[in-house]
Design an enzyme around this catalytic site. Structure first.
Site, PDB file in Angstrom:
ATOM      1  N   LYS A  80      30.148  33.955  51.968  1.00 57.05           N
ATOM      2  CA  LYS A  80      30.820  34.752  52.997  1.00 57.05           C
ATOM      3  C   LYS A  80      32.142  35.220  52.397  1.00 57.05           C
ATOM      4  CE  LYS A  80      30.172  35.618  57.529  1.00 57.05           C
ATOM      5  NZ  LYS A  80      28.949  35.800  58.307  1.00 57.05           N
ATOM      6  N   GLY A 182      26.291  42.450  74.814  1.00 57.96           N
ATOM      7  CA  GLY A 182      26.765  43.387  73.797  1.00 57.96           C
ATOM      8  C   GLY A 182      25.609  43.845  72.933  1.00 57.96           C
TER       9      GLY A 182
HETATM   10  P1  NAD Z   1      29.100  41.924  70.527  1.00 58.07           P
HETATM   11  O1  NAD Z   1      30.556  41.848  70.354  1.00 58.07           O
HETATM   12  O2  NAD Z   1      28.415  43.239  70.449  1.00 58.07           O
HETATM   13  O3  NAD Z   1      28.672  41.271  71.926  1.00 58.07           O
HETATM   14  C1  NAD Z   1      29.274  40.141  72.466  1.00 58.07           C
HETATM   15  C2  NAD Z   1      29.477  40.392  73.950  1.00 58.07           C
HETATM   16  O4  NAD Z   1      29.983  39.215  74.539  1.00 58.07           O
HETATM   17  C3  NAD Z   1      30.486  41.499  74.217  1.00 58.07           C
HETATM   18  O5  NAD Z   1      29.921  42.435  75.115  1.00 58.07           O
HETATM   19  C4  NAD Z   1      31.667  40.757  74.823  1.00 58.07           C
HETATM   20  O6  NAD Z   1      32.366  41.533  75.752  1.00 58.07           O
HETATM   21  C5  NAD Z   1      30.982  39.586  75.468  1.00 58.07           C
HETATM   22  N1  NAD Z   1      31.860  38.422  75.692  1.00 58.07           N
HETATM   23  C6  NAD Z   1      32.845  37.930  74.884  1.00 58.07           C
HETATM   24  N2  NAD Z   1      33.404  36.859  75.446  1.00 58.07           N
HETATM   25  C7  NAD Z   1      32.758  36.639  76.615  1.00 58.07           C
HETATM   26  C8  NAD Z   1      32.886  35.685  77.648  1.00 58.07           C
HETATM   27  N3  NAD Z   1      33.805  34.732  77.628  1.00 58.07           N
HETATM   28  N4  NAD Z   1      32.044  35.761  78.708  1.00 58.07           N
HETATM   29  C9  NAD Z   1      31.127  36.728  78.776  1.00 58.07           C
HETATM   30  N5  NAD Z   1      30.965  37.677  77.830  1.00 58.07           N
HETATM   31  C10 NAD Z   1      31.776  37.634  76.767  1.00 58.07           C
HETATM   32  O7  NAD Z   1      28.469  40.913  69.464  1.00 58.07           O
HETATM   33  P2  NAD Z   1      26.963  40.784  69.018  1.00 58.07           P
HETATM   34  O8  NAD Z   1      26.781  41.471  67.719  1.00 58.07           O
HETATM   35  O9  NAD Z   1      26.082  41.125  70.163  1.00 58.07           O
HETATM   36  O10 NAD Z   1      26.871  39.223  68.715  1.00 58.07           O
HETATM   37  C11 NAD Z   1      26.772  38.279  69.773  1.00 58.07           C
HETATM   38  C12 NAD Z   1      26.772  36.872  69.218  1.00 58.07           C
HETATM   39  O11 NAD Z   1      25.676  36.709  68.323  1.00 58.07           O
HETATM   40  C13 NAD Z   1      28.011  36.521  68.380  1.00 58.07           C
HETATM   41  O12 NAD Z   1      28.299  35.149  68.539  1.00 58.07           O
HETATM   42  C14 NAD Z   1      27.562  36.775  66.959  1.00 58.07           C
HETATM   43  O13 NAD Z   1      28.287  36.012  66.040  1.00 58.07           O
HETATM   44  C15 NAD Z   1      26.135  36.321  67.041  1.00 58.07           C
HETATM   45  N6  NAD Z   1      25.278  36.923  66.011  1.00 58.07           N
HETATM   46  C16 NAD Z   1      25.158  38.268  65.945  1.00 58.07           C
HETATM   47  C17 NAD Z   1      24.348  38.836  64.973  1.00 58.07           C
HETATM   48  C18 NAD Z   1      24.158  40.327  64.868  1.00 58.07           C
HETATM   49  O14 NAD Z   1      23.251  40.769  64.144  1.00 58.07           O
HETATM   50  N7  NAD Z   1      24.947  41.129  65.573  1.00 58.07           N
HETATM   51  C19 NAD Z   1      23.663  38.008  64.057  1.00 58.07           C
HETATM   52  C20 NAD Z   1      23.786  36.616  64.184  1.00 58.07           C
HETATM   53  C21 NAD Z   1      24.607  36.099  65.169  1.00 58.07           C
END
Ligand code: NAD
Length: 362
Positions: A80, A182
């Site tokens: 990373k 999200g």
């Molecule tokens: P994102 O930022 O698009 O979506 C996250 C959503 O959670 C946002 O809409 C945000 O407003 C909401 N949020 C934040 N805090 C909150 C709370 N306290 N209560 C309710 N909603 C809340 O991120 P993403 O890409 O959709 O990723 C989501 C999770 O999955 C993260 O933890 C990320 O690390 C993990 N993840 C994502 C990927 C990927 O490919 N995007 C891969 C592996 C893991």
């Protein structure tokens, strides 16, 4: 600040620090383990309070990538990188190109991709100075964005959890709460809705909630109410440490299966879930769809059907974890760690491969 004796060091093969005065780049690359292949993991840009916070983050995240890729059956190691700075104010093409030069100094032992604070477009700029970059293959179904593949993998893993917990493959009428609609959470919601599930959602952004209500027919609840709902399954898709003393005591679900990284606040929370009869789908196993997608982008012969088939293996891996946990009486998180360690050949100094769940990040 200690390095080799750092609590998150965990036998990292290499940690490199880089500073480029001209562009203002200050960055760290951590390579945890390359037993299975070159390390691949995202480049996070974040306004860390200090160097120690940045080092801690990169070490935890890099280690998590080793476990995630091993469990996903990829010929990849774990690594990373972090750039210390505010992505909204300090990110420039010069800085990203300097990051590419830094990545080159590792000679291919580390391959980067997008992460928090960096985008597919940023990867193109980094790609001007290094070939060791992924997640920008426009020929992939979603132009390099791994989120749709992550959502699909979570859907597959969630179905495995439902089958194991309730012995059914039909999701019709299954009540699912999603925290965070999200990039991943919304797409997971769409897949669940199409499969007949009933959705309850929350988010901190009203427009995200509105989209889920309008397009998925979801019922909106407040950010706090999400833990008290009388539903079947909870899908955390927002942030880490969400499975803790407070939330676990409130959850009424039979299973937890979601995309968020580092869902367990502490290792002991895996046992707390088990004691309550809640089946936990270990986060880095269920959310590996994105890294699988990025792997094929990097490999260069991206075939959407092959990627999909590989992502679907998350279902069988998840079943293996659940069955082994039942057989041994261990937590699913512990079992996942042990299977990953068997795959990448992890041996600690003491020969002890004890559980480190809850600290695994990706
Ligand atoms: P994102 O930022 O698009 O979506 C996250 C959503 O959670 C946002 O809409 C945000 O407003 C909401 N949020 C934040 N805090 C909150 C709370 N306290 N209560 C309710 N909603 C809340 O991120 P993403 O890409 O959709 O990723 C989501 C999770 O999955 C993260 O933890 C990320 O690390 C993990 N993840 C994502 C990927 C990927 O490919 N995007 C891969 C592996 C893991």
């Amino acid at each position: 600040m200690s390095i080799f004796s750092h609590s998150a060091y965990d036998k990292h093969e290499q940690v490199a620090f880089y500073q480029d005065a001209k562009s203002g780049l200050k960055a760290i690359i951590a390579v945890h383990n390359t037993n299975l292949g070159p390390s691949l993991g995202g480049c996070r840009m974040w306004p860390y309070a200090d160097d120690g916070e940045a080092l801690n983050d990169v070490l935890r995240l890099s280690r998590g990538m080793t476990y995630k890729s091993a469990m996903a059956g990829l010929k990849l190691g774990g690594g990373k990188s972090v750039i210390i700075g505010d992505p909204r104010k300090e990110k420039t093409p010069e800085l990203l190109r300097a990051m590419g030069e830094f990545i080159n100094t590792l000679g291919g032992r580390y391959i980067t991709a997008e992460d928090s604070g960096t985008s597919v477009a940023d990867m193109s700029v980094i790609g001007e100075t290094t070939e060791y970059v992924s997640g920008l293959f426009a020929g992939s179904e979603f132009g390099g964005d791994p989120s749709p593949s992550t959502a699909y993998g979570v859907f597959v893993g969630l179905k495995a959890a439902v089958e194991h917990r309730w012995g059914k493959t039909d999701l019709t009428g299954l009540k699912v709460s999603i925290q965070g609609v999200g990039n991943v959470g919304f797409r997971l919601g769409k897949l669940l809705k199409d499969a007949g599930a009933e959705l309850f959602v929350t988010d901190i952004f009203q427009d995200n909630i509105d989209r889920a209500v309008t397009e998925l027919g979801a019922i909106a609840v407040t950010a706090d109410e999400i833990f008290d709902l009388d539903v079947d399954l909870f899908a955390p898709c927002a942030m880490g440490a969400i499975l803790n003393d407070d939330t676990i005591s409130r959850l009424k679900v039979g299973a937890v299966a979601g995309a968020a990284n580092n869902q367990l606040a502490e290792e002991r929370h895996a046992a707390a879930l088990r004691e309550k009869g809640i089946l936990y789908a270990p986060d880095y196993v269920i959310n590996a769809g994105g890294i699988i997608d990025v792997y094929y982008q990097q490999k260069g012969d991206y075939d959407a059907a092959e990627v999909k088939a590989h992502i679907e293996e998350i279902g069988s891996t998840m079943k293996e974890v659940f069955v082994r946990a039942d057989e041994t009486g261990e937590t699913t998180a512990h079992v996942a760690d042990r299977i990953a360690e068997e795959r990448f050949g992890h041996h600690s100094v003491t020969g002890d491969t004890e559980n480190k769940s809850g600290t695994v990040a990706a």
